[in-house]
Write a protein that holds these residues in place. Structure first.
Motif, PDB file in Angstrom:
ATOM      1  N   GLU A  30      20.442   0.581   1.586  1.00 52.79           N
ATOM      2  CA  GLU A  30      20.347   1.851   2.287  1.00 52.79           C
ATOM      3  C   GLU A  30      18.973   2.039   2.916  1.00 52.79           C
ATOM      4  O   GLU A  30      17.947   1.752   2.294  1.00 52.79           O
ATOM      5  N   ILE A  31      18.990   2.550   4.140  1.00 53.72           N
ATOM      6  CA  ILE A  31      17.776   2.914   4.857  1.00 53.72           C
ATOM      7  C   ILE A  31      17.895   4.388   5.210  1.00 53.72           C
ATOM      8  O   ILE A  31      18.831   4.788   5.916  1.00 53.72           O
ATOM      9  N   LYS A  32      16.980   5.193   4.703  1.00 58.68           N
ATOM     10  CA  LYS A  32      17.014   6.637   4.966  1.00 58.68           C
ATOM     11  C   LYS A  32      15.921   6.977   5.974  1.00 58.68           C
ATOM     12  O   LYS A  32      14.743   6.678   5.754  1.00 58.68           O
ATOM     13  N   LEU A  33      16.345   7.593   7.078  1.00 55.07           N
ATOM     14  CA  LEU A  33      15.425   7.969   8.154  1.00 55.07           C
ATOM     15  C   LEU A  33      15.366   9.481   8.275  1.00 55.07           C
ATOM     16  O   LEU A  33      16.242  10.200   7.791  1.00 55.07           O
ATOM     17  N   LYS A  34      14.331   9.956   8.960  1.00 58.22           N
ATOM     18  CA  LYS A  34      14.221  11.383   9.271  1.00 58.22           C
ATOM     19  C   LYS A  34      14.692  11.579  10.704  1.00 58.22           C
ATOM     20  O   LYS A  34      14.175  10.966  11.642  1.00 58.22           O
ATOM     21  N   GLY A  35      15.713  12.440  10.881  1.00 60.03           N
ATOM     22  CA  GLY A  35      16.280  12.672  12.202  1.00 60.03           C
ATOM     23  C   GLY A  35      15.445  13.636  13.032  1.00 60.03           C
ATOM     24  O   GLY A  35      14.482  14.245  12.555  1.00 60.03           O
ATOM     25  N   ARG A  36      15.844  13.809  14.281  1.00 58.48           N
ATOM     26  CA  ARG A  36      15.081  14.655  15.211  1.00 58.48           C
ATOM     27  C   ARG A  36      15.085  16.121  14.791  1.00 58.48           C
ATOM     28  O   ARG A  36      14.168  16.869  15.096  1.00 58.48           O
ATOM     29  N   ARG A  37      16.133  16.555  14.085  1.00 63.26           N
ATOM     30  CA  ARG A  37      16.209  17.958  13.655  1.00 63.26           C
ATOM     31  C   ARG A  37      15.586  18.173  12.279  1.00 63.26           C
ATOM     32  O   ARG A  37      15.680  19.260  11.718  1.00 63.26           O
TER      33      ARG A  37
ATOM     34  N   ASP B 214       0.818  -1.223   0.000  1.00 61.73           N
ATOM     35  CA  ASP B 214       0.000   0.000   0.000  1.00 61.73           C
ATOM     36  C   ASP B 214       0.848   1.269   0.000  1.00 61.73           C
ATOM     37  O   ASP B 214       0.356   2.362   0.279  1.00 61.73           O
ATOM     38  N   LEU B 215       2.148   1.155  -0.331  1.00 56.51           N
ATOM     39  CA  LEU B 215       3.064   2.291  -0.452  1.00 56.51           C
ATOM     40  C   LEU B 215       3.175   3.095   0.850  1.00 56.51           C
ATOM     41  O   LEU B 215       3.049   4.312   0.869  1.00 56.51           O
ATOM     42  N   ARG B 216       3.460   2.400   1.923  1.00 56.57           N
ATOM     43  CA  ARG B 216       3.576   3.065   3.225  1.00 56.57           C
ATOM     44  C   ARG B 216       4.626   4.172   3.221  1.00 56.57           C
ATOM     45  O   ARG B 216       4.384   5.270   3.746  1.00 56.57           O
ATOM     46  N   SER B 217       5.794   3.910   2.637  1.00 57.57           N
ATOM     47  CA  SER B 217       6.846   4.936   2.646  1.00 57.57           C
ATOM     48  C   SER B 217       6.385   6.193   1.922  1.00 57.57           C
ATOM     49  O   SER B 217       6.631   7.314   2.386  1.00 57.57           O
ATOM     50  N   PHE B 218       5.747   6.009   0.774  1.00 55.71           N
ATOM     51  CA  PHE B 218       5.227   7.155   0.025  1.00 55.71           C
ATOM     52  C   PHE B 218       4.222   7.945   0.865  1.00 55.71           C
ATOM     53  O   PHE B 218       4.316   9.166   0.991  1.00 55.71           O
ATOM     54  N   HIS B 219       3.248   7.255   1.461  1.00 54.21           N
ATOM     55  CA  HIS B 219       2.188   7.956   2.189  1.00 54.21           C
ATOM     56  C   HIS B 219       2.690   8.547   3.508  1.00 54.21           C
ATOM     57  O   HIS B 219       2.223   9.623   3.918  1.00 54.21           O
ATOM     58  N   ASP B 220       3.639   7.883   4.168  1.00 49.24           N
ATOM     59  CA  ASP B 220       4.205   8.470   5.380  1.00 49.24           C
ATOM     60  C   ASP B 220       4.903   9.790   5.066  1.00 49.24           C
ATOM     61  O   ASP B 220       4.811  10.762   5.825  1.00 49.24           O
ATOM     62  N   HIS B 221       5.602   9.837   3.947  1.00 48.36           N
ATOM     63  CA  HIS B 221       6.251  11.082   3.525  1.00 48.36           C
ATOM     64  C   HIS B 221       5.197  12.135   3.166  1.00 48.36           C
ATOM     65  O   HIS B 221       5.300  13.294   3.565  1.00 48.36           O
ATOM     66  N   ARG B 222       4.176  11.732   2.438  1.00 52.26           N
ATOM     67  CA  ARG B 222       3.103  12.656   2.052  1.00 52.26           C
ATOM     68  C   ARG B 222       2.443  13.282   3.271  1.00 52.26           C
ATOM     69  O   ARG B 222       2.120  14.485   3.282  1.00 52.26           O
ATOM     70  N   GLN B 223       2.265  12.500   4.306  1.00 56.54           N
ATOM     71  CA  GLN B 223       1.590  12.979   5.511  1.00 56.54           C
ATOM     72  C   GLN B 223       2.539  13.660   6.493  1.00 56.54           C
ATOM     73  O   GLN B 223       2.108  14.134   7.546  1.00 56.54           O
ATOM     74  N   GLY B 224       3.831  13.727   6.139  1.00 58.20           N
ATOM     75  CA  GLY B 224       4.802  14.401   6.991  1.00 58.20           C
ATOM     76  C   GLY B 224       5.085  13.694   8.293  1.00 58.20           C
ATOM     77  O   GLY B 224       5.449  14.334   9.290  1.00 58.20           O
ATOM     78  N   ARG B 225       4.938  12.385   8.314  1.00 59.42           N
ATOM     79  CA  ARG B 225       5.183  11.636   9.553  1.00 59.42           C
ATOM     80  C   ARG B 225       6.653  11.730   9.934  1.00 59.42           C
ATOM     81  O   ARG B 225       7.535  11.598   9.084  1.00 59.42           O
ATOM     82  N   ARG B 226       6.911  11.957  11.200  1.00 57.86           N
ATOM     83  CA  ARG B 226       8.296  12.071  11.647  1.00 57.86           C
ATOM     84  C   ARG B 226       9.007  10.724  11.593  1.00 57.86           C
ATOM     85  O   ARG B 226      10.183  10.651  11.239  1.00 57.86           O
ATOM     86  N   LEU B 227       8.300   9.644  11.942  1.00 59.55           N
ATOM     87  CA  LEU B 227       8.914   8.317  11.959  1.00 59.55           C
ATOM     88  C   LEU B 227       8.741   7.669  10.584  1.00 59.55           C
ATOM     89  O   LEU B 227       7.955   6.745  10.409  1.00 59.55           O
TER      90      LEU B 227
END
Length: 267
Positions: free
Chosen positions: A116-123, A85-98
């Motif tokens: 490679e695994i790209k994460l969004k950091g705390r900053r 269901d394209l979780r990575s795409f939708h998490d980015h679309r919704q601006g999810r921090r995790l």
């Protein structure tokens, strides 16, 4: 046959600049945790911008072009993995921090492969975790799945997705320019393929996709781009490609940049 304008532009710019080795890049500007900004730059503007950044008289010294075995522009192939269901795409679309992106990157000129695994950091920065792939290893192999589970648990205290599939591939030519603590990557000839439907989109042949990468905020490269009238674009290869390939997806935040990069047609 002449190369497309953007491909020719990044190759010429890289060969006109002073070289820097991969070992020195890793020493001066590895940037596995960084802030990224994306720009869609017409080739004529790109030539002026890179000319300023690589000029010998530049304050702080010129940016130098990555060179490996005489090459200055390198072919990249990446395969992204996502849930059905394209979780990575939708998490980015919704601006999810995790949120996270998972991909296999192949450096086609050397054969090197990285998981490679790209994460969004705390900053709000991008934090990249990587692991070499050898032999028949794939991102779906047990060792790589264990690496993904450990990374997501350590960073976010969440479980890894139960099911992942190849979702999108990207191919392009890249030149990289490096200074102390900053780097710009310049991509041309981008082709993205939805691996579920085999639909493809091709980037405008007169556009260079420029990303500035640093541990802080605005770099000199950002300021030079702004001075030439180029502002950051809301664009990633993964999300922009899906926005162009599937107009029914809720992808308004990327739609404008995707239309500029890819036009409206698919092939």
């Amino acid at each position: 046959m002449l190369a497309p304008a953007a491909v020719q532009a990044i190759d010429e710019a890289a060969h006109d600049a002073e070289p820097i080795s991969l070992a020195e890049v890793n020493e001066r500007s590895a940037l596995l945790a960084r802030f990224d900004r994306s720009y869609l730059v017409p080739t004529e503007t790109f030539a002026h911008v890179v000319g300023r950044l690589t000029a010998p008289q530049r304050r702080g010294g010129p940016l130098r072009a990555l060179a490996i075995d005489g090459r200055r522009a390198f072919r990249y192939h990446s395969v992204y993995y996502d849930t059905p269901d394209l979780r990575s795409f939708h998490d980015h679309r919704q601006g999810r921090r995790l949120r996270f992106k998972i991909r296999e990157r192949v450096y086609q000129d050397t054969g090197e492969r990285q998981y490679e695994i790209k994460l969004k950091g705390r900053r709000g920065d991008t934090v990249k975790h990587r692991q070499p792939l050898t032999g028949t290893d794939t991102p779906l192999a047990p060792a790589q799945q264990a690496f993904l589970a450990a990374t997501l648990n350590r960073a976010y205290a969440i479980a890894a997705p139960a099911t992942l599939h190849p979702s999108l591939s990207t191919d392009y030519l890249r030149a990289t320019f490096v200074g102390d603590g900053e780097r710009i990557t310049c991509d041309a000839g981008l082709v993205c393929v939805d691996l579920r439907t085999q639909q493809a989109v091709h980037c405008d042949t007169d556009l260079v996709l420029v990303e500035t990468k640093s541990t802080g905020h605005l770099t000199d490269a950002d300021r030079v781009l702004h001075a030439h009238g180029v502002q950051p674009a809301v664009f990633t290869k993964y999300c922009g490609a899906f926005a162009a390939l599937h107009p029914s997806l809720p992808a308004n935040r990327w739609r404008r940049a995707a239309r500029r990069a890819f036009g409206t047609g698919t092939g």
